[in-house]
Design a protein around this motif. Sequence first.
Motif, PDB file in Angstrom:
ATOM      1  N   ASP B 628       0.818  -1.158  -0.015  1.00  0.00           N
ATOM      2  CA  ASP B 628      -0.056   0.161   0.077  1.00  0.00           C
ATOM      3  C   ASP B 628       0.883   1.356   0.018  1.00  0.00           C
ATOM      4  O   ASP B 628       1.508   1.747   0.910  1.00  0.00           O
ATOM      5  N   VAL B 629       1.108   1.786  -0.980  1.00  0.00           N
ATOM      6  CA  VAL B 629       2.025   2.804  -1.049  1.00  0.00           C
ATOM      7  C   VAL B 629       1.687   4.165  -0.623  1.00  0.00           C
ATOM      8  O   VAL B 629       2.503   4.882  -0.417  1.00  0.00           O
ATOM      9  N   ASN B 736      10.544  -1.814  -4.638  1.00  0.00           N
ATOM     10  CA  ASN B 736      10.560  -0.833  -5.868  1.00  0.00           C
ATOM     11  C   ASN B 736       9.817  -1.006  -6.982  1.00  0.00           C
ATOM     12  O   ASN B 736       9.099  -0.212  -7.627  1.00  0.00           O
ATOM     13  N   ASP B 737       9.565  -2.145  -7.239  1.00  0.00           N
ATOM     14  CA  ASP B 737       8.916  -2.401  -8.303  1.00  0.00           C
ATOM     15  C   ASP B 737       7.271  -2.315  -8.141  1.00  0.00           C
ATOM     16  O   ASP B 737       6.547  -1.768  -9.022  1.00  0.00           O
ATOM     17  N   ALA B 738       6.809  -2.456  -7.061  1.00  0.00           N
ATOM     18  CA  ALA B 738       5.452  -2.170  -6.648  1.00  0.00           C
ATOM     19  C   ALA B 738       5.120  -0.517  -6.738  1.00  0.00           C
ATOM     20  O   ALA B 738       4.128  -0.069  -7.028  1.00  0.00           O
ATOM     21  N   ILE B 739       6.398  -0.029  -6.176  1.00  0.00           N
ATOM     22  CA  ILE B 739       6.047   1.515  -6.352  1.00  0.00           C
ATOM     23  C   ILE B 739       5.976   2.036  -7.836  1.00  0.00           C
ATOM     24  O   ILE B 739       4.955   2.919  -8.187  1.00  0.00           O
ATOM     25  N   VAL B 740       6.756   1.352  -8.754  1.00  0.00           N
ATOM     26  CA  VAL B 740       6.683   1.769 -10.147  1.00  0.00           C
ATOM     27  C   VAL B 740       5.134   1.583 -10.601  1.00  0.00           C
ATOM     28  O   VAL B 740       4.395   2.169 -11.201  1.00  0.00           O
ATOM     29  N   ALA B 742       2.406   1.084  -8.825  1.00  0.00           N
ATOM     30  CA  ALA B 742       1.483   2.171  -8.193  1.00  0.00           C
ATOM     31  C   ALA B 742       1.428   3.380  -8.723  1.00  0.00           C
ATOM     32  O   ALA B 742       0.323   4.004  -9.249  1.00  0.00           O
ATOM     33  N   THR B 743       2.578   4.266  -8.998  1.00  0.00           N
ATOM     34  CA  THR B 743       2.579   5.547  -9.191  1.00  0.00           C
ATOM     35  C   THR B 743       3.425   5.959 -10.375  1.00  0.00           C
ATOM     36  O   THR B 743       3.657   7.125 -10.817  1.00  0.00           O
ATOM     37  N   GLY B 744       4.209   4.998 -10.674  1.00  0.00           N
ATOM     38  CA  GLY B 744       5.165   4.956 -11.949  1.00  0.00           C
ATOM     39  C   GLY B 744       6.256   5.678 -11.521  1.00  0.00           C
ATOM     40  O   GLY B 744       7.314   5.887 -12.283  1.00  0.00           O
ATOM     41  N   ALA B 763       7.285   6.537  -3.509  1.00  0.00           N
ATOM     42  CA  ALA B 763       6.026   6.669  -4.595  1.00  0.00           C
ATOM     43  C   ALA B 763       5.706   8.070  -4.977  1.00  0.00           C
ATOM     44  O   ALA B 763       5.413   8.136  -6.165  1.00  0.00           O
ATOM     45  N   TYR B 764       6.005   8.987  -4.320  1.00  0.00           N
ATOM     46  CA  TYR B 764       5.074  10.082  -4.342  1.00  0.00           C
ATOM     47  C   TYR B 764       6.117  11.418  -4.296  1.00  0.00           C
ATOM     48  O   TYR B 764       5.736  12.423  -4.335  1.00  0.00           O
TER      49      TYR B 764
END
Lengths: 159, 769
Positions: B628-629, B736-740, B742-744, B763-764
């Motif tokens: 959950d970012v 790190n992959d999940a962050i990409v 989620a938000t690019g 993430a943000y």
Amino acid sequence: MNDDRDFMLTVNGTTVEIRGAAPGASLLSVLREHLGLTGAKGACEEGECGSCSVLVDDSLVCSCLVLAASAVHAHVTTIEGLTQSRDVQAAFVECGAVQCGFCTPGLIVAATDFLAQTSDPDPDDIREALAGNLCRCTGYGRIIEAVVSVARERRGAAT
Amino acid sequence: MSQTITRSEIRHGIGSSPTRPDGAAKAAGEYAFSSDLFPDEALFGVTLRSPHQHARIISIDTSKALAIAGVFAVVTADDVPGKATYGLIASDQPVFASDVVRYIGEPVAAVAAIDEETSRRACAAIVVVYEPLEPLVDAELACQEGAASIHPDGNIIRHQHVLHGDPTVKGDVVVEHEYVIGMQDQAFLGLEAAVAFPDEDGGGVDCHVATQWLHEDRAQVAACLGLAEESVRLTLGGVGGAFGGREDISLQVHVCLLALTCGKPVRMHYDRVESFLGHVHRHPAKIWMRHHATSDGRLVNIEARFLFDGGAYASTSSAVLVNAVTHTQGPYQCPNAVVEGIVVRTNNLPCGAMRGFGVVQACFAHEQQMDRLAEKCGLSPLELRRRNAMHTGDTLVTGQVVESVAPVTECIDNLAALPMPGSTVGTHSYLLPGGAGNTTRSDNVHRGVGWAFAIKNLMYSEGFDDFSSARCRLEDGRITLKFATAEVGQGFITIAAQIARTVLGIEAVDLDTIDTNVGSAGSTSASRQTWMSGGAVDAVCRVVRERIFEHHAAASGCNPLALAVEGTDLVDTTTSERTPIEEVVRGLTIDEEVVYRHRATVHLDERGQGNCHTAFAFVGHRAVVDVDVELGLVRVVEIATAQDVGRALNPLSVTGQIEGGIAQGLGLALMEEIIQEDGRIKNPSFTDYLIPTIADMPPVVAHLIEIPDPQAPLGAKGVGEPPTISSTPAIIAAINDAIVNATGSTQKIHRVPVRPLDIVEAAYGGTAD
Ligand code: FES
Ligand code: FES
């Protein structure tokens, strides 16, 4: 000579007198140091690790958090007296759930209590139920395996 | 009577998974850990520790403590009869501080009294007057020229360069970053505990203690007590886990000194808070790396700088640092390198051995670098690694040729071929990030996948005379093995018996007490006991087997060189005639002891060149996470691993090491950190220092790569450390992959353990990268 701090405890079916315990002594310390029942272990003494798990009147508790003197009218069952855990013990050994073994008696008490309430747990039920027992060695995979195998065996025996 | 019969099989030999010999007793609660020993009449010992990070001791007044009824002894530095200091590599740590204290928790005195409560009261009655000194808390400052020295040996414990090839080579693609690794605790469940029994004449002592290395403890204790080593007899008390944290002396000298002073048995037992103060930790580290590669992703040069905070005393810091700098490249080929490593003293908690020993820190950095490089080269993380994978025969940046089996490509391919786990969203609520509290909304959960790989040296390095001893006695058709190998839970006792059964064809194997009445086995660390003590047991059983062959040959007139053990039979390979071994050994008594050594290694030279390591193992991990970012919460869904084990002597034990090691790697990735503020631990408890619970641990999918290593006595490599090493960076790569996803954002996490805010910031936007 009787001290008014002396009290009686019923542990594993036998009632014994506890003399000279420090005021405020935990059930864990009385079991270990006065009664020589060292199956319950202390790894945190603040209710986080479950190594000290015992049953008080059939409820699973952390004995490090229970005041020994408050258990006078209760029946305390430790790993040493938990005869219904024999198959759980065997499964833990068989499945490789025991490494250093420090967490093991506590986990077996907790697992035995859980298995008395559940006949067909899935691994996630087991994770939820045993989350109060820390193990630093095994990574828990073999512990889950052991609990699943006991449940399976018991269901097999019941049919 | 000899006869030609069908093949026999040995039960519970090498390659099977018999149960642990101590398993039933442990499960029944009957096994005695060192904290379960309550000898009659034993006094209880307590340590007084420094409340100051750095201070001069002006005076110590023990009179009030000694006046308390029930107190038998109060000892300080003045009462240490032998050497005032101890230490594994450098003897730089005082038994008790005498002039200066250098960290909060440093022992200043110890008390023995009739019970714990009295001892604690007496401790509190000791009056120590301190003059506070300026503490040195920052490792970066500690290594600067002109920094105030906090120890007679100086601040710099070791400064080691590795310079290889042409350090000026530049790549088409360059990535660089700094990484931070927090201080991890071994957090074994069985707290430090020991009991010491003095000889009646005060000339020696018996000590039952939970340790990793009985003989090294004995040498250090004897020196401090001013006794001959033979007068200090150590027996392994049941050990509740170790993970490096029992390699150094903690209470050993104190408990023996108190027992000798009082002329009575003394027991000591730390609580959890004291345990955090009483043993060394994993070094917190700052690592900068710059990787140079060709545009198609081939490494051409690595520049790196390692700064490790060793805390107040040296412990094994210098060896930890060497492990880190010599593993800079990871399991990849790289022709050039320029590496600087420094480990310094500060007034923080002393650091030393923990599972993975310097390589954990190095691997976290090099694997994050490989991911950055892959991204910049437009390659998948696995493809980049495949292009650079190390093979047997490659040269390390130390100039050492890797002679070990090196199945790095196999590790990569194995993980690449695995299916992905399904979604857990909508099943058990606690399978969401943040757990059962329903903190997370499932539509905020994003999945990520990450990989990481590692190389790990096995056994001791840099010229250390590394050996293990084992004794084997055959009598009445049974085998008794004796060794001093510390069984800390890993299961050496199980495989020792398996080895004896397979080599000798005899199923009845007993294990003698683990104590100092046999030669040293070295430490249970460095993934070395399967190879070293396994090698010693194998070698001594082979010697006994030779004797059995000679005995049989003398009796039957056959050629002893033609004899072999197959299953439970002795076979004459010229005639195929079989005789049950139990018949052959009837009435035969043989007793042998053997010392096994691995081949010699050398000290690194000034340029960090030399064959400093013995052998290597390799491993890879794939982590799948849900993140959950917005809240920065992580749930690890699955860890898969492919591990180079050589040969699994006991597959179930190997699985146990893999799963347990991964749990500790997960802990470092997500939650485990000793937080110090002005040298004081803010979280010295299991309430605040979190280790993974069963609910945190995902299923592990383990693939064992079994290519027996020709150098290893049994083909088997140590398996204890590798699982802990690359599991941590794999989890961070997955986040790190999940962050990409989620938000690019391509900003990355660069410190472990990762904190929720690190994830949110990455993430943000913000300062995470
Ligand atoms: S000792 Fe009771 S929960 Fe840890
Ligand atoms: S087996 Fe060691 S803590 Fe669980």
